[in-house]
Structure formats: structure tokens, C-alpha cells
Design a protein around this motif. Structure first.
Motif, PDB file in Angstrom:
ATOM      1  N   THR A  46      51.513 107.808 112.377  1.00  0.00           N
ATOM      2  CA  THR A  46      50.148 107.269 112.325  1.00  0.00           C
ATOM      3  C   THR A  46      50.094 106.013 111.461  1.00  0.00           C
ATOM      4  O   THR A  46      49.461 105.013 111.822  1.00  0.00           O
ATOM      5  CB  THR A  46      49.173 108.323 111.773  1.00  0.00           C
ATOM      6  N   TYR A  47      50.743 106.062 110.322  1.00  0.00           N
ATOM      7  CA  TYR A  47      50.756 104.915 109.413  1.00  0.00           C
ATOM      8  C   TYR A  47      51.462 103.718 110.054  1.00  0.00           C
ATOM      9  O   TYR A  47      50.960 102.586 110.007  1.00  0.00           O
ATOM     10  CB  TYR A  47      51.466 105.303 108.115  1.00  0.00           C
ATOM     11  N   LEU A  48      52.611 103.963 110.671  1.00  0.00           N
ATOM     12  CA  LEU A  48      53.390 102.874 111.260  1.00  0.00           C
ATOM     13  C   LEU A  48      52.701 102.268 112.478  1.00  0.00           C
ATOM     14  O   LEU A  48      52.895 101.087 112.771  1.00  0.00           O
ATOM     15  CB  LEU A  48      54.786 103.379 111.637  1.00  0.00           C
ATOM     16  N   LEU A  49      51.900 103.058 113.183  1.00  0.00           N
ATOM     17  CA  LEU A  49      51.170 102.520 114.326  1.00  0.00           C
ATOM     18  C   LEU A  49      50.150 101.466 113.902  1.00  0.00           C
ATOM     19  O   LEU A  49      49.731 100.634 114.711  1.00  0.00           O
ATOM     20  CB  LEU A  49      50.460 103.653 115.091  1.00  0.00           C
ATOM     21  N   GLY A  50      49.764 101.516 112.667  1.00  0.00           N
ATOM     22  CA  GLY A  50      48.813 100.529 112.154  1.00  0.00           C
ATOM     23  C   GLY A  50      49.476  99.319 111.532  1.00  0.00           C
ATOM     24  O   GLY A  50      48.793  98.447 110.998  1.00  0.00           O
ATOM     25  N   GLU A  51      50.811  99.279 111.570  1.00  0.00           N
ATOM     26  CA  GLU A  51      51.549  98.169 110.973  1.00  0.00           C
ATOM     27  C   GLU A  51      52.251  97.351 112.054  1.00  0.00           C
ATOM     28  O   GLU A  51      52.912  97.913 112.924  1.00  0.00           O
ATOM     29  CB  GLU A  51      52.597  98.700 109.980  1.00  0.00           C
ATOM     30  N   ASP A  52      52.096  96.025 111.999  1.00  0.00           N
ATOM     31  CA  ASP A  52      52.756  95.130 112.955  1.00  0.00           C
ATOM     32  C   ASP A  52      54.045  94.542 112.396  1.00  0.00           C
ATOM     33  O   ASP A  52      54.864  94.013 113.146  1.00  0.00           O
ATOM     34  CB  ASP A  52      51.814  93.985 113.350  1.00  0.00           C
ATOM     35  N   GLU A  53      54.211  94.638 111.098  1.00  0.00           N
ATOM     36  CA  GLU A  53      55.371  94.044 110.442  1.00  0.00           C
ATOM     37  C   GLU A  53      56.246  95.141 109.832  1.00  0.00           C
ATOM     38  O   GLU A  53      55.804  96.285 109.660  1.00  0.00           O
ATOM     39  CB  GLU A  53      54.909  93.087 109.334  1.00  0.00           C
ATOM     40  N   PRO A  54      57.491  94.808 109.524  1.00  0.00           N
ATOM     41  CA  PRO A  54      58.359  95.773 108.822  1.00  0.00           C
ATOM     42  C   PRO A  54      57.714  96.199 107.502  1.00  0.00           C
ATOM     43  O   PRO A  54      57.034  95.417 106.857  1.00  0.00           O
ATOM     44  CB  PRO A  54      59.650  94.978 108.582  1.00  0.00           C
ATOM     45  N   PRO A 113      58.940  99.116 112.893  1.00  0.00           N
ATOM     46  CA  PRO A 113      58.333  99.801 114.040  1.00  0.00           C
ATOM     47  C   PRO A 113      58.786  99.135 115.339  1.00  0.00           C
ATOM     48  O   PRO A 113      58.962  97.922 115.410  1.00  0.00           O
ATOM     49  CB  PRO A 113      56.824  99.607 113.823  1.00  0.00           C
ATOM     50  N   THR A 114      58.987  99.939 116.392  1.00  0.00           N
ATOM     51  CA  THR A 114      59.378  99.417 117.700  1.00  0.00           C
ATOM     52  C   THR A 114      58.273  99.705 118.720  1.00  0.00           C
ATOM     53  O   THR A 114      57.321 100.435 118.443  1.00  0.00           O
ATOM     54  CB  THR A 114      60.687 100.067 118.187  1.00  0.00           C
ATOM     55  N   GLU A 115      58.460  99.149 119.925  1.00  0.00           N
ATOM     56  CA  GLU A 115      57.473  99.360 120.978  1.00  0.00           C
ATOM     57  C   GLU A 115      57.399 100.828 121.401  1.00  0.00           C
ATOM     58  O   GLU A 115      56.369 101.294 121.879  1.00  0.00           O
ATOM     59  CB  GLU A 115      57.810  98.488 122.194  1.00  0.00           C
ATOM     60  N   ARG A 116      58.474 101.553 121.228  1.00  0.00           N
ATOM     61  CA  ARG A 116      58.493 102.963 121.635  1.00  0.00           C
ATOM     62  C   ARG A 116      57.543 103.812 120.799  1.00  0.00           C
ATOM     63  O   ARG A 116      57.183 104.915 121.184  1.00  0.00           O
ATOM     64  CB  ARG A 116      59.912 103.543 121.511  1.00  0.00           C
ATOM     65  N   LEU A 117      57.156 103.287 119.645  1.00  0.00           N
ATOM     66  CA  LEU A 117      56.235 104.023 118.780  1.00  0.00           C
ATOM     67  C   LEU A 117      54.901 104.251 119.482  1.00  0.00           C
ATOM     68  O   LEU A 117      54.211 105.243 119.211  1.00  0.00           O
ATOM     69  CB  LEU A 117      56.026 103.240 117.478  1.00  0.00           C
ATOM     70  N   GLU A 118      54.549 103.341 120.392  1.00  0.00           N
ATOM     71  CA  GLU A 118      53.275 103.453 121.108  1.00  0.00           C
ATOM     72  C   GLU A 118      53.200 104.716 121.965  1.00  0.00           C
ATOM     73  O   GLU A 118      52.110 105.165 122.315  1.00  0.00           O
ATOM     74  CB  GLU A 118      53.049 102.225 121.990  1.00  0.00           C
ATOM     75  N   ALA A 119      54.338 105.283 122.325  1.00  0.00           N
ATOM     76  CA  ALA A 119      54.346 106.502 123.143  1.00  0.00           C
ATOM     77  C   ALA A 119      53.658 107.666 122.430  1.00  0.00           C
ATOM     78  O   ALA A 119      53.170 108.598 123.081  1.00  0.00           O
ATOM     79  CB  ALA A 119      55.781 106.888 123.505  1.00  0.00           C
ATOM     80  N   PHE A 120      53.585 107.597 121.097  1.00  0.00           N
ATOM     81  CA  PHE A 120      52.995 108.689 120.323  1.00  0.00           C
ATOM     82  C   PHE A 120      51.475 108.558 120.187  1.00  0.00           C
ATOM     83  O   PHE A 120      50.800 109.539 119.894  1.00  0.00           O
ATOM     84  CB  PHE A 120      53.610 108.735 118.918  1.00  0.00           C
ATOM     85  N   ARG A 121      50.951 107.349 120.387  1.00  0.00           N
ATOM     86  CA  ARG A 121      49.542 107.092 120.102  1.00  0.00           C
ATOM     87  C   ARG A 121      48.592 108.026 120.862  1.00  0.00           C
ATOM     88  O   ARG A 121      47.674 108.599 120.260  1.00  0.00           O
ATOM     89  CB  ARG A 121      49.188 105.633 120.382  1.00  0.00           C
ATOM     90  N   PRO A 122      48.757 108.205 122.192  1.00  0.00           N
ATOM     91  CA  PRO A 122      47.807 109.076 122.913  1.00  0.00           C
ATOM     92  C   PRO A 122      47.768 110.500 122.374  1.00  0.00           C
ATOM     93  O   PRO A 122      46.698 111.111 122.313  1.00  0.00           O
ATOM     94  CB  PRO A 122      48.338 109.052 124.359  1.00  0.00           C
ATOM     95  N   TYR A 123      48.908 111.011 121.940  1.00  0.00           N
ATOM     96  CA  TYR A 123      48.957 112.384 121.436  1.00  0.00           C
ATOM     97  C   TYR A 123      48.278 112.495 120.078  1.00  0.00           C
ATOM     98  O   TYR A 123      47.621 113.512 119.785  1.00  0.00           O
ATOM     99  CB  TYR A 123      50.417 112.851 121.342  1.00  0.00           C
ATOM    100  N   LEU A 124      48.419 111.473 119.253  1.00  0.00           N
ATOM    101  CA  LEU A 124      47.764 111.481 117.945  1.00  0.00           C
ATOM    102  C   LEU A 124      46.262 111.293 118.094  1.00  0.00           C
ATOM    103  O   LEU A 124      45.481 111.891 117.363  1.00  0.00           O
ATOM    104  CB  LEU A 124      48.353 110.372 117.064  1.00  0.00           C
ATOM    105  N   GLU A 125      45.846 110.460 119.047  1.00  0.00           N
ATOM    106  CA  GLU A 125      44.410 110.245 119.264  1.00  0.00           C
ATOM    107  C   GLU A 125      43.738 111.504 119.764  1.00  0.00           C
ATOM    108  O   GLU A 125      42.612 111.815 119.379  1.00  0.00           O
ATOM    109  CB  GLU A 125      44.211 109.091 120.255  1.00  0.00           C
ATOM    110  N   VAL A 126      44.429 112.273 120.614  1.00  0.00           N
ATOM    111  CA  VAL A 126      43.883 113.551 121.088  1.00  0.00           C
ATOM    112  C   VAL A 126      43.728 114.514 119.924  1.00  0.00           C
ATOM    113  O   VAL A 126      42.714 115.187 119.772  1.00  0.00           O
ATOM    114  CB  VAL A 126      44.791 114.154 122.172  1.00  0.00           C
TER     115      VAL A 126
END
Length: 207
Positions: A46-54, A113-126
Motif C-alpha cells: 500500500t505504501y509503495l503504491l503511493g510512491e513514484d520514486e525509489p 517499485p515496478t509496474e507489476r506492483l499495480e497488480a495488487f491495487r484492485p485487491y487492496l482497494e476491495v
């Protein structure tokens, strides 16, 4: 007749349908659920999804520790930091790196963070939506407690006013002292009843 060399040349020019060794495979639901099954990894993602930089690994650990202890980063103790830092360093971040959700430079303590991190977003939002729904339901149960206690005091006040008016109008023969005792007892009983209601009222859903 086509020569063997020409056949090989055509086959080598045809596009390959096999995934490249360097191309990451999509995360399966089992992979995602495995990562999100622990609270610390969920909070890290969740924290890393809000970060665009290392980010520094220490910043991640402090954020997770603060959420876990329901405090702020500034108020964390060294023990609280260490309790989270070590498992993140040794286990949780390497696990996220293993599935390609992050690139973890362990010696430097940097998380990319990599682009693959986005795969987790829908599950966390639910999960967050379910938590908000449960929280709002719990909050809606509180006004019933307040309404019940308010009703008790309204009834007690109404009865007291009616007795006073009846005594003043001479409709009932109640001495002033007795009337005062009756009203006092009435409000004492109301207070006891409302206290019991508050004790038995459902508590808000714990986080």
C-alpha cells in the motif's frame, strides 16, 4: 524441393510465441494472495503504491511500524522500529522482489517499485472498501445507544413536569418533600437504566 537451410531460415525469421526469458510473467491470483496474506506485506505494498520514486528501506519500515503500533513515525520507539525493520529486511521485501513487484537493492537499502506492483491495487482497494463498509455499519449503531438514553431522560422529564403541574393545580395531593423525593428517584433510576444500555451497546468494529 525446399532445402533444409531455407526451411531453417524461414523458421528463424518467424515471430516466436514463447515468452522471453527476460519478460516477466503475469502474477497469478495465488501469487497475489500469498503476498497479501500478511499485514506487513499488505501495508508495504500500500505504501509503495503511493510512491513514484525509489524509497529507502528504512522509510518503508518506519511507515509500517507506525501503522502497526497506531502511532506516528516521530513517536516510534527503537524497539518498535527494529521489530518491523528486521522481518522486512530479511523476508518481506525479498519476497516482493522475488515476484517482481519491486527491485530491492538490499546492500544499499533502496526499494524500487515496478509496474507489476499495480497488480495488487484492485485487491487492496476491495479490502479497504470492505473495511470502510464495516466501519460505517458500526458507526451507525452508536446513535441507537444515544437515542435510547435520550428517550429515557425525556420520559423522566415528562413525568416529573406532569407531577409538578398536577400538584400545583391541586389534582394530586402530594407534599412538596415527597414530590421532590419521587422526582429524584425517577432520575436516579433513569441514570441506572441508561448506564446499562451503554454497557451492553455494541462497540465499533476494531481495526
Amino acid at each position: 524441393m525446399t532445402s533444409t537451410s531455407e526451411s531453417l531460415a524461414r523458421s528463424s525469421n518467424a515471430p516466436s510465441t514463447e515468452p522471453s526469458a527476460d519478460e516477466p510473467m503475469d502474477l497469478s491470483r495465488d501469487d497475489i494472495f500469498h503476498i497479501l496474506q500478511t499485514a506487513r506485506r499488505r501495508e508495504t505494498v500500500t505504501y509503495l503504491l503511493g510512491e513514484d520514486e525509489p524509497v529507502k528501506m528504512g522509510d518503508v519500515a518506519e511507515h509500517v511500524a507506525a501503522r502497526e503500533n497506531e502511532t506516528t513515525v516521530a513517536k516510534l520507539t527503537s524497539t518498535q522500529r527494529q521489530r518491523v525493520y528486521i522481518p522486512l529486511y530479511q523476508s518481506h521485501l525479498p519476497k516482493l522482489d522475488e515476484v517482481g513487484a519491486i527491485e530491492y537493492d538490499k546492500p544499499a537499502g533502496i526499494v524500487y517499485p515496478t509496474e507489476r506492483l499495480e497488480a495488487f491495487r484492485p485487491y487492496l482497494e476491495v479490502g479497504n472498501a470492505d473495511a470502510r463498509a464495516t466501519g460505517s455499519t458500526a458507526e451507525q449503531s452508536l446513535p441507537s445507544d444515544v437515542a435510547t438514553t435520550g428517550l429515557y431522560y425525556l420520559l423522566a422529564t415528562t413525568v416529573s413536569v406532569c407531577l409538578l403541574l398536577a400538584a400545583v393545580a391541586g389534582l394530586v395531593a402530594i407534599p412538596g418533600l415527597a414530590l421532590g423525593v419521587i422526582i429524584t428517584v425517577l432520575f436516579v433510576l433513569t441514570t441506572i437504566a441508561t448506564t446499562r444500555v451503554r454497557r451492553t451497546a455494541p462497540l465499533p468494529h476494531a481495526r
